[in-house]
Design an enzyme around this catalytic site. Structure first.
Site, PDB file in Angstrom:
ATOM      1  N   LYS A   1     -14.074   0.041  -3.823  1.00 33.12           N
ATOM      2  CA  LYS A   1     -15.162   0.444  -2.913  1.00 33.12           C
ATOM      3  C   LYS A   1     -16.265   1.146  -3.702  1.00 33.12           C
ATOM      4  O   LYS A   1     -17.447   0.903  -3.487  1.00 33.12           O
ATOM      5  CB  LYS A   1     -14.640   1.397  -1.836  1.00 33.12           C
ATOM      6  CG  LYS A   1     -13.709   0.741  -0.843  1.00 33.12           C
ATOM      7  CD  LYS A   1     -13.372   1.726   0.267  1.00 33.12           C
ATOM      8  CE  LYS A   1     -12.241   1.225   1.122  1.00 33.12           C
ATOM      9  NZ  LYS A   1     -11.687   2.243   1.994  1.00 33.12           N
TER      10      LYS A   1
ATOM     11  N   GLU B   1       0.824  -1.218   0.000  1.00 23.78           N
ATOM     12  CA  GLU B   1       0.000   0.000   0.000  1.00 23.78           C
ATOM     13  C   GLU B   1       0.852   1.260   0.000  1.00 23.78           C
ATOM     14  O   GLU B   1       0.411   2.315  -0.436  1.00 23.78           O
ATOM     15  CB  GLU B   1      -0.913   0.022   1.237  1.00 23.78           C
ATOM     16  CG  GLU B   1      -2.264  -0.581   0.980  1.00 23.78           C
ATOM     17  CD  GLU B   1      -3.286  -0.337   2.085  1.00 23.78           C
ATOM     18  OE1 GLU B   1      -2.975   0.324   3.080  1.00 23.78           O
ATOM     19  OE2 GLU B   1      -4.416  -0.827   1.927  1.00 23.78           O
TER      20      GLU B   1
ATOM     21  N   HIS C   1       7.893 -26.655  -1.564  1.00 26.30           N
ATOM     22  CA  HIS C   1       7.235 -27.753  -2.263  1.00 26.30           C
ATOM     23  C   HIS C   1       6.067 -27.241  -3.110  1.00 26.30           C
ATOM     24  O   HIS C   1       5.221 -28.020  -3.540  1.00 26.30           O
ATOM     25  CB  HIS C   1       6.772 -28.803  -1.256  1.00 26.30           C
ATOM     26  CG  HIS C   1       7.935 -29.410  -0.519  1.00 26.30           C
ATOM     27  ND1 HIS C   1       8.471 -30.634  -0.845  1.00 26.30           N
ATOM     28  CD2 HIS C   1       8.713 -28.912   0.479  1.00 26.30           C
ATOM     29  CE1 HIS C   1       9.514 -30.876  -0.053  1.00 26.30           C
ATOM     30  NE2 HIS C   1       9.679 -29.839   0.759  1.00 26.30           N
TER      31      HIS C   1
HETATM   32  O1  PA5 Z   1      -3.355   1.215   5.872  1.00 24.64           O
HETATM   33  C1  PA5 Z   1      -4.462   1.660   5.720  1.00 24.64           C
HETATM   34  O2  PA5 Z   1      -4.743   2.855   5.860  1.00 24.64           O
HETATM   35  C2  PA5 Z   1      -5.612   0.734   5.365  1.00 24.64           C
HETATM   36  O3  PA5 Z   1      -5.197  -0.580   5.153  1.00 24.64           O
HETATM   37  C3  PA5 Z   1      -6.644   0.741   6.474  1.00 24.64           C
HETATM   38  O4  PA5 Z   1      -6.051   0.321   7.666  1.00 24.64           O
HETATM   39  C4  PA5 Z   1      -7.835  -0.177   6.153  1.00 24.64           C
HETATM   40  O5  PA5 Z   1      -8.390   0.167   4.926  1.00 24.64           O
HETATM   41  C5  PA5 Z   1      -8.891  -0.078   7.239  1.00 24.64           C
HETATM   42  O6  PA5 Z   1      -9.292   1.247   7.393  1.00 24.64           O
HETATM   43  P1  PA5 Z   1     -10.080   1.741   8.663  1.00 24.64           P
HETATM   44  O7  PA5 Z   1      -9.197   1.596   9.824  1.00 24.64           O
HETATM   45  O8  PA5 Z   1     -10.440   3.151   8.368  1.00 24.64           O
HETATM   46  O9  PA5 Z   1     -11.299   0.852   8.785  1.00 24.64           O
END
Ligand code: PA5
Length: 448
Positions: A424, A289, A310
Site C-alpha cells: 500500500k 494472513e 490434470h
Molecule cells: O483480514 C483483514 O483484516 C484484511 O484482509 C481486511 O479484511 C482487508 O484488507 C479489507 O480491509 P477493510 O475491511 O478495512 O477494507
C-alpha cells in the site's frame, strides 16, 4: 452434536500419535489464553462469541434490510476486499446454484462482486451489465479507507446516482463499516445510508459471522440463523473438551503444526466440489494472513479436484516433498444424477452405468488420496455430511478456532497483518498521494 469430523490417520506415516499428543499441554494453555484474552492480539477476539452473542434484533434488522434490497434488485453488488468479501462469497457460492447467474430466479438477486481488484476492464464490464439491470449494493470496509473498495464504490455510486437519481440511489446503498472511524463512515453519515457496524474487536478475516458476511448471505436468500446455529454447535462442542482425541480443532492444530515441524511447509486445501472453491479462498486468506509472519508459517494453497489433478496433480504426486493435503470431503450431494447406460458403449463407460456421479467422485477421492500417500503426501480429511447453512457455520467456526490456536502454537499474533501495508505504501507513493511526498521521491529514484 456436531456433524463435521476430522481425521488424520493418513498422516501417520510422517508423524506419530506420540508426537501429536505432545501438543496437548500447549493447546490447553492456548485455549485458556484465548478465553481469558491474555495472548497476542487479544483486542481482536470478539469472533469467539459471535455465534451465541449476536443479538436477535441485529438479525431481525439484517433480514428486514435484506428483504427490501432483494425486492429492489436483479443484481446485488458486494463491494469489499479480503476479509470484507471472501467470507460472504465463500458461503454464497457454496450454497448457490452453480449457474445462478444464468438462472432467472425472481426471488433471489444475482450476487456480483467489486472492489476486490483494480481492473479497469472488470469495472467497465460490470457497469455495462448494471446499465440494464435493477441493482443495489453493500459497500463493506472495516477501516473505511481501503483503496480497492473505495475506488469501486466511487464508480458505482456515481453510476447508481446517474441511473436512479440521488434520493433513490441512497435507498439502494448499504454500508458496513466501523462505528465511528473512517472515510466510509463519514460518507454514510452525510448521505444517510443504511449502516451496519463491524465490531471493533473482530478483524476482517474473522468477520464472516458479523453483518460483513451475514447481510450479503441474507440478500442471497440463505438462512443466517441456521449458519449461526451451526457455528454455535461447533463452539459448544469445542468447549466441552480440549483433548486432541475429542476436539477436532485441537487435533487439526496439533497435526498441521507437527507436519510443519517435519518440513511440510505447504498445506493444500482440496475439495472435490467446485461449489467449495471460495471456501478454500477464504481459508487461504484466514490462514495466510494469520500465520505468515516473522518468516514463519505454513503456506496455504488451494486445489479443486479432480480438475486440478490434470494440472497440479503431477507436482503433488511427484514434485518437492514439502506438502500435505487437507481434503474437505462432502458426504452427500444435494441432487441426484446417475451415469446413463449407452447401447453402443463406445466410450466404454457402461461399467459404471447406474452409478451416482457422486459415487464416481468419491472413488476418485479415495484413489487420489492413496496415490498421493504413496507419493509421500500426508492426507488430512475434514468431512461434512452435506453442504448447507448449518454445515457452513460449523466449518467456519472450526477453521477460525483452529487458526487462532495454530497461530499461538507458531508463536505469532494470528490477529494482525502488518505485512499487508508494504504494497500500500509503495502504491500510494507511486500514485502521488498527499502525505507520501518523501516516499514518492524515494521510490522514483529506485525505479529510475
Ligand atoms: O483480514 C483483514 O483484516 C484484511 O484482509 C481486511 O479484511 C482487508 O484488507 C479489507 O480491509 P477493510 O475491511 O478495512 O477494507
Amino acid at each position: 452434536m456436531i456433524h463435521l469430523t476430522f481425521e488424520y490417520s493418513k498422516a501417520l506415516d510422517h508423524i506419530s500419535e506420540t508426537e501429536i499428543k505432545k501438543y496437548q499441554t500447549e493447546i490447553d494453555r492456548y485455549y485458556k489464553t484465548l478465553y481469558r484474552k491474555t495472548g497476542k492480539g487479544s483486542d481482536f477476539l470478539g469472533w469467539i462469541d459471535l455465534p451465541e452473542q449476536t443479538h436477535a434484533h441485529l438479525l431481525d434488522k439484517i433480514e428486514k434490510v435484506s428483504a427490501v434490497l432483494r425486492k429492489k434488485s436483479e443484481i446485488f453488488v458486494v463491494v469489499g476486499i479480503g476479509g470484507s468479501y471472501l467470507g460472504a462469497r465463500a458461503v454464497i457460492e457454496a450454497l448457490n446454484h452453480h449457474f445462478a447467474q444464468l438462472k432467472n430466479n425472481e426471488d433471489a438477486p444475482i450476487i456480483l462482486y467489486a472492489g476486490q481488484n483494480i481492473s479497469e476492464d472488470y469495472l467497465h464490464d460490470l457497469l455495462e451489465v448494471l446499465n440494464d439491470k435493477d441493482y443495489t449494493m453493500a459497500v463493506i470496509s472495516k477501516s473505511g479507507t481501503t483503496t480497492e473498495p473505495a475506488l469501486a464504490f466511487r464508480i458505482l455510486k456515481n453510476h447508481l446516482e446517474n441511473k436512479y437519481g440521488l434520493e433513490e440511489a441512497r435507498q439502494r446503498i448499504v454500508t458496513i463499516t466501523d462505528k465511528e472511524k473512517g472515510a466510509l463512515k463519514q460518507l454514510a453519515d452525510e448521505e444517510g445510508y443504511e449502516t451496519f457496524v463491524v465490531p471493533d474487536d473482530v478483524g476482517g478475516r474473522y468477520s464472516v459471522l458479523t453483518p460483513v458476511g451475514l447481510l450479503p448471505i441474507a440478500v442471497a436468500g440463505y438462512d443466517i440463523r441456521a449458519l449461526l446455529d451451526g457455528a454455535k454447535r461447533m463452539k459448544a462442542h469445542l468447549e466441552q473438551d480440549y483433548s486432541i482425541e475429542a476436539n477436532p480443532v485441537s487435533a487439526y492444530a496439533a497435526v498441521r503444526n507437527e507436519l510443519y515441524s517435519k518440513g511440510k511447509t505447504t498445506e493444500i486445501m482440496v475439495s472435490y466440489e467446485p461449489r467449495l472453491f471460495y471456501i478454500t479462498e477464504w481459508w487461504k486468506q484466514l490462514y495466510g494472513e494469520s500465520e505468515g509472519k516473522e518468516h514463519k508459517g505454513i503456506f496455504p494453497a488451494g486445489a479443486g479436484f479432480t480438475t486440478d489433478l490434470h494440472s497440479m496433480g503431477q507436482y503433488i504426486q511427484d514434485g518437492l516433498r514439502n506438502i500435505f493435503e487437507t481434503v474437505i470431503s462432502v458426504g452427500l450431494p444435494n441432487n441426484e444424477l446417475k451415469v446413463p447406460s449407452d447401447k453402443k458403449n463406445l466410450d466404454k463407460l457402461n461399467y459404471i452405468a447406474g452409478m451416482p456421479i457422486h459415487e464416481v467422485n468419491r472413488q476418485a477421492e479415495l484413489g487420489t488420496t492413496l496415490a498421493h500417500l504413496d507419493g509421500g503426501v500426508p492426507n488430512l480429511r475434514i468431512t461434512i455430511p452435506r453442504v448447507n447453512e448449518e454445515m457452513m457455520g460449523e466449518m467456519i467456526y472450526f477453521f477460525e478456532m483452529a487458526c487462532a490456536l495454530s497461530g499461538y502454537i507458531l508463536d505469532v499474533n494470528p490477529f494482525d497483518q502488518p505485512g499487508v501495508e508494504a504494497y500500500k505504501k509503495n502504491m500510494f507513493a507511486l500514485l502521488g498521494k498527499p502525505g507520501f511526498e518523501k516516499e514518492t521521491e524515494e521510490i522514483k529514484k529506485r525505479l529510475s
